[in-house]
Enzyme design. Structure first.
Site, mmCIF file in Angstrom:
data_model
loop_
_atom_site.group_PDB
_atom_site.id
_atom_site.type_symbol
_atom_site.label_atom_id
_atom_site.label_comp_id
_atom_site.label_asym_id
_atom_site.label_seq_id
_atom_site.Cartn_x
_atom_site.Cartn_y
_atom_site.Cartn_z
ATOM 1 N N ASP A 214 -5.334 1.021 3.398
ATOM 2 C CA ASP A 214 -4.393 1.475 2.375
ATOM 3 C C ASP A 214 -4.879 2.744 1.678
ATOM 4 O O ASP A 214 -4.073 3.542 1.204
ATOM 5 C CB ASP A 214 -4.143 0.372 1.334
ATOM 6 C CG ASP A 214 -3.088 -0.614 1.833
ATOM 7 O OD1 ASP A 214 -2.194 -0.192 2.601
ATOM 8 O OD2 ASP A 214 -3.161 -1.800 1.465
ATOM 9 N N CYS B 200 -14.561 11.306 18.332
ATOM 10 C CA CYS B 200 -15.753 10.470 18.193
ATOM 11 C C CYS B 200 -16.135 9.874 19.557
ATOM 12 O O CYS B 200 -16.681 10.564 20.400
ATOM 13 C CB CYS B 200 -15.523 9.420 17.114
ATOM 14 S SG CYS B 200 -17.052 8.859 16.363
ATOM 15 N N PHE B 201 -15.791 8.641 19.806
ATOM 16 C CA PHE B 201 -16.058 8.037 21.110
ATOM 17 C C PHE B 201 -15.399 8.875 22.212
ATOM 18 O O PHE B 201 -15.951 9.038 23.304
ATOM 19 C CB PHE B 201 -15.475 6.624 21.119
ATOM 20 C CG PHE B 201 -16.148 5.689 22.081
ATOM 21 C CD1 PHE B 201 -17.515 5.541 22.091
ATOM 22 C CD2 PHE B 201 -15.394 4.935 22.973
ATOM 23 C CE1 PHE B 201 -18.137 4.663 22.974
ATOM 24 C CE2 PHE B 201 -15.999 4.056 23.849
ATOM 25 C CZ PHE B 201 -17.377 3.918 23.848
ATOM 26 N N THR C 56 11.994 -14.560 -4.954
ATOM 27 C CA THR C 56 11.518 -13.650 -6.000
ATOM 28 C C THR C 56 11.292 -14.414 -7.301
ATOM 29 O O THR C 56 10.267 -14.243 -7.974
ATOM 30 C CB THR C 56 12.540 -12.507 -6.220
ATOM 31 O OG1 THR C 56 12.637 -11.775 -5.002
ATOM 32 C CG2 THR C 56 12.124 -11.578 -7.342
ATOM 33 N N GLU D 194 -25.582 3.060 23.781
ATOM 34 C CA GLU D 194 -24.738 2.018 23.178
ATOM 35 C C GLU D 194 -24.449 0.917 24.210
ATOM 36 O O GLU D 194 -24.233 -0.238 23.853
ATOM 37 C CB GLU D 194 -23.414 2.641 22.686
ATOM 38 C CG GLU D 194 -22.477 1.643 22.031
ATOM 39 C CD GLU D 194 -21.249 2.261 21.375
ATOM 40 O OE1 GLU D 194 -21.085 3.504 21.447
ATOM 41 O OE2 GLU D 194 -20.441 1.518 20.805
ATOM 42 N N TYR E 24 -8.675 -5.525 15.156
ATOM 43 C CA TYR E 24 -7.585 -6.394 15.615
ATOM 44 C C TYR E 24 -6.990 -7.165 14.446
ATOM 45 O O TYR E 24 -5.815 -7.438 14.376
ATOM 46 C CB TYR E 24 -8.099 -7.433 16.619
ATOM 47 C CG TYR E 24 -8.359 -6.883 17.980
ATOM 48 C CD1 TYR E 24 -7.335 -6.296 18.726
ATOM 49 C CD2 TYR E 24 -9.630 -6.971 18.537
ATOM 50 C CE1 TYR E 24 -7.589 -5.794 19.983
ATOM 51 C CE2 TYR E 24 -9.881 -6.475 19.802
ATOM 52 C CZ TYR E 24 -8.856 -5.888 20.523
ATOM 53 O OH TYR E 24 -9.112 -5.400 21.767
ATOM 54 N N HIS F 76 -14.018 12.415 12.509
ATOM 55 C CA HIS F 76 -12.656 11.877 12.502
ATOM 56 C C HIS F 76 -11.710 12.781 11.705
ATOM 57 O O HIS F 76 -11.454 12.514 10.522
ATOM 58 C CB HIS F 76 -12.649 10.462 11.906
ATOM 59 C CG HIS F 76 -13.268 9.450 12.804
ATOM 60 N ND1 HIS F 76 -12.564 8.820 13.795
ATOM 61 C CD2 HIS F 76 -14.531 8.978 12.881
ATOM 62 C CE1 HIS F 76 -13.362 7.991 14.444
ATOM 63 N NE2 HIS F 76 -14.565 8.073 13.910
ATOM 64 N N ARG G 16 -22.596 5.632 15.132
ATOM 65 C CA ARG G 16 -24.018 5.352 15.178
ATOM 66 C C ARG G 16 -24.717 6.280 16.174
ATOM 67 O O ARG G 16 -25.849 6.664 16.001
ATOM 68 C CB ARG G 16 -24.191 3.911 15.662
ATOM 69 C CG ARG G 16 -25.074 3.085 14.829
ATOM 70 C CD ARG G 16 -24.981 1.605 15.198
ATOM 71 N NE ARG G 16 -24.405 0.901 14.078
ATOM 72 C CZ ARG G 16 -23.334 0.140 14.116
ATOM 73 N NH1 ARG G 16 -22.692 -0.035 15.245
ATOM 74 N NH2 ARG G 16 -22.906 -0.451 13.041
ATOM 75 N N GLY H 222 0.823 -1.208 0.000
ATOM 76 C CA GLY H 222 0.000 0.000 0.000
ATOM 77 C C GLY H 222 0.853 1.252 0.000
ATOM 78 O O GLY H 222 0.627 2.201 -0.756
ATOM 79 N N GLU I 31 -8.631 12.968 11.774
ATOM 80 C CA GLU I 31 -7.378 12.305 11.379
ATOM 81 C C GLU I 31 -7.425 11.767 9.951
ATOM 82 O O GLU I 31 -6.392 11.614 9.308
ATOM 83 C CB GLU I 31 -7.037 11.182 12.371
ATOM 84 C CG GLU I 31 -7.897 9.918 12.306
ATOM 85 C CD GLU I 31 -9.189 9.991 13.114
ATOM 86 O OE1 GLU I 31 -9.651 11.119 13.392
ATOM 87 O OE2 GLU I 31 -9.752 8.924 13.458
HETATM 88 N N1 GLN Z 1 -19.300 3.843 19.331
HETATM 89 C C1 GLN Z 1 -19.583 5.212 19.041
HETATM 90 C C2 GLN Z 1 -20.715 5.365 18.053
HETATM 91 O O1 GLN Z 1 -21.033 4.469 17.326
HETATM 92 C C3 GLN Z 1 -18.352 5.940 18.546
HETATM 93 C C4 GLN Z 1 -17.855 5.449 17.236
HETATM 94 C C5 GLN Z 1 -16.477 5.949 16.902
HETATM 95 O O2 GLN Z 1 -15.732 6.360 17.795
HETATM 96 N N2 GLN Z 1 -16.085 5.884 15.652
HETATM 97 O O3 GLN Z 1 -21.300 6.421 17.993
#
Ligand code: GLN
Length: 542
Positions: free
Chosen positions: A71, A379-380, A189, A403, A54, A514, A469, A18, A516
């Site tokens: 990638d 996010c979380f 190779t 959640e 994981y 996000h 979510r 990648g 990042e």
């Molecule tokens: N578990 C949380 C949600 O679904 C945060 C998801 C995340 O951090 N990408 O809203």
């Protein structure tokens, strides 16, 4: 006229195909060409959205809301070209499309087969909306895998359809050093190329990973046995940082060889921006230690874009970013919070799913707030900061997220659970299965005047990528703002909180999206630049 470069891998996985593809894309750009990168993944999952980080590392989300292979993150970071849904496909998706067509009767009762139906669907995908000078197509997996055969067959056919003038096959291999013999070995190779030839593909360029110099004699041998030009055996040596890769490829003639194959002339590449980055990385003015509090810390690939974005923030501030991986459940043990977190210059709570370890994340947010340590919640990580504020500042002791199960005080929940009259849930897909119930991709966020977020971005609205979510419940906004947690970014209709911050804290920001995913070495994300700056300031204080 678009030219296609097909990139396969041999001998072993994890050779960095990648990255190699991304870096070749950057080298071609540096010569003035436009590029797009695509990835064909041989597994049966329809997309990586439901795959465990994981096993598979991070799930990268595109602007148009596709959950893709990590990638694609490398591609975007190296080329600056935003990937699209149409840049990543899996065997599962190809089959599911072909089967759907069959059910609709599109094949008029004909027998549906791997060749031509599956291979045609792959070819269609590779060729679709390709307008750039080059499309680089990476084939996941290793040559010899049963699963990748239909992809190899499809690209073999494309080699014929397009001709040498428009198609190039590049193969990435390993040249291992056997210490007991004191020798470099070219046989793996040779075997790998034989495997490719057995499915009808003759590579035009071999890119040979090696941890030491490959002498000219070995390169000659590889060329002879693998039926490629000597100049097309390009060594790919280990480098001290990934941004050296485009420079190193150019040094060993990879981009030249590509141009030679296609009979193209081009300007010498401008690699100065990459040189500048490498110089900054090699000569930092200092170091900051960032603690990442997460669940998937055994596999750093699960946070690939995040660690890259932190590095970009470091480059912009001329500091090395040292990462301290902290398992969130460690912070649930008595006495650990102070001991572990007091050594850090800043705390990061990244995205995550599920209840395990959340109390540790909430403890990290509390520690950061009370001790004025820079905190970035993504996010979380934002949701946890909001729960912390609700419980410890607003006195809502049982504040929780739905959640984790039914709750009387849903500070975080599905919008359907708390939206009042006419509240509709924003979503891209109508599927009700696990793969389709998230808020995915770019959404607009309005920044509130006078806030730090507004100042950092320097604009009134921003587009950022989402993958979640649950949402912070806007009905608690007044109560939390009264206690000092400012809602500094909201969806344009004001119903979905996007950014929170403490104005009286050196740097405490939570974002529902996000950032990042959008950070690039040549264009670092402003939030990461500002966050690392705050960490740098703190590192001088403590
Ligand atoms: N578990 C949380 C949600 O679904 C945060 C998801 C995340 O951090 N990408 O809203």
């Amino acid at each position: 006229m678009t030219r296609f470069i097909f990139i396969t891998g041999g001998v072993v996985s994890s050779l960095g195909k990648g990255l190699a593809s991304a870096a070749l894309g950057a080298s071609l750009q540096a010569r003035g060409f436009t590029v797009r990168l695509r990835k064909l993944d041989p597994y049966i999952n329809v997309d990586p959205g439901t795959m465990s980080p994981y096993q598979h590392g991070e799930c990268y989300v595109t602007e148009d809301g596709a959950e893709t292979d990590l990638d694609l993150g490398h591609y975007e970071r190296f080329t600056g070209v935003s990937s699209r849904r149409s840049d990543n496909v899996t065997t599962g998706r190809i089959y599911s499309n072909v089967i759907a067509r069959e059910r609709r009767g599109d094949y008029l009762g004909g027998t549906v087969q791997v060749i031509p139906h599956i291979t045609d669907a792959i070819k269609e995908f590779v060729m679709s909306d390709a307008t750039e000078d080059f499309v680089l197509v990476e084939i996941g997996g290793t040559v010899g895998d049963i699963e990748s055969l239909p992809f190899l067959e499809a690209i073999r056919q494309m080699g014929n359809d397009l001709g040498d003038g428009r198609a190039l096959f590049m193969h990435l291999t390993l040249v291992p050093y056997i210490s007991s013999a004191g020798e470099l070995k070219t046989k793996p190779t040779q075997h790998s190329v034989k495997e490719l030839q057995s499915v009808g593909i003759q590579p035009d360029i071999l890119l040979c990973r090696c941890d030491r110099e490959i002498p000219i004699n070995e390169r000659r041998k590889i060329a002879r046995f693998c039926n490629v030009r000597e100049a097309a055996v390009i060594p790919a040596y280990d480098v001290d940082n990934i941004y050296q890769v485009p420079i190193s490829y150019h040094q060993y003639g990879l981009d030249n060889e590509v141009l030679y194959h296609f009979g193209l002339q081009a300007q010498e590449p401008d690699l100065q921006p990459w040189e500048d980055i490498c110089n900054t990385i090699r000569n930092p003015e200092g170091e900051v230690t960032i603690g990442i509090v997460g669940k998937y810390i055994q596999l750093p690939d699960a946070y690939k874009s995040l660690t890259e974005a932190l590095t970009h923030g470091g480059i912009a501030n001329k500091v090395r970013v040292k990462l301290e991986w902290i398992a969130s459940d460690e912070l649930e043990k008595e006495g650990n919070v102070n001991e572990i977190l007091s050594k850090l210059d800043a705390i990061m709570v990244p995205g995550g799913f599920g209840e395990r370890g959340t109390e540790g994340k909430i403890a990290a947010a509390r520690y950061a707030r009370e001790n004025k340590v820079p905190y970035f919640g993504i996010c979380f990580g934002m949701q946890m900061a909001v729960l912390e504020a609700a419980r410890n500042l607003a006195g809502l002791k049982d504040a929780s997220s739905s959640e984790f199960g039914p709750t009387k005080t849903p500070l975080v929940g599905l919008m359907t659970e708390w939206a009042k009259d006419g509240g509709s849930v924003e979503r891209r897909s109508d599927d009700d299965d696990l793969g389709g119930t998230m808020r995915l991709g770019n959404y607009e966020c309005k920044l509130v005047d006078g806030t730090r977020a507004r100042e950092i971005y320097g604009s009134e609205t921003v587009l950022e990528r989402h993958r979640h979510r649950y949402e912070v419940n806007v009905n608690f906004m007044g109560q939390l703002e009264e206690k000092g947690l400012k809602f500094s970014g909201l969806s344009p209709d004001g119903r979905l909180p996007e950014i929170v911050e403490y104005p009286d804290h050196p740097w405490f920001i939570g974002v529902q999206f996000h950032p990042e995913l959008r950070s690039r070495p040549l264009d670092p994300h402003p939030l990461f630049v500002s966050y690392i700056k705050a960490a740098k300031e703190r590192s001088r204080l403590v």
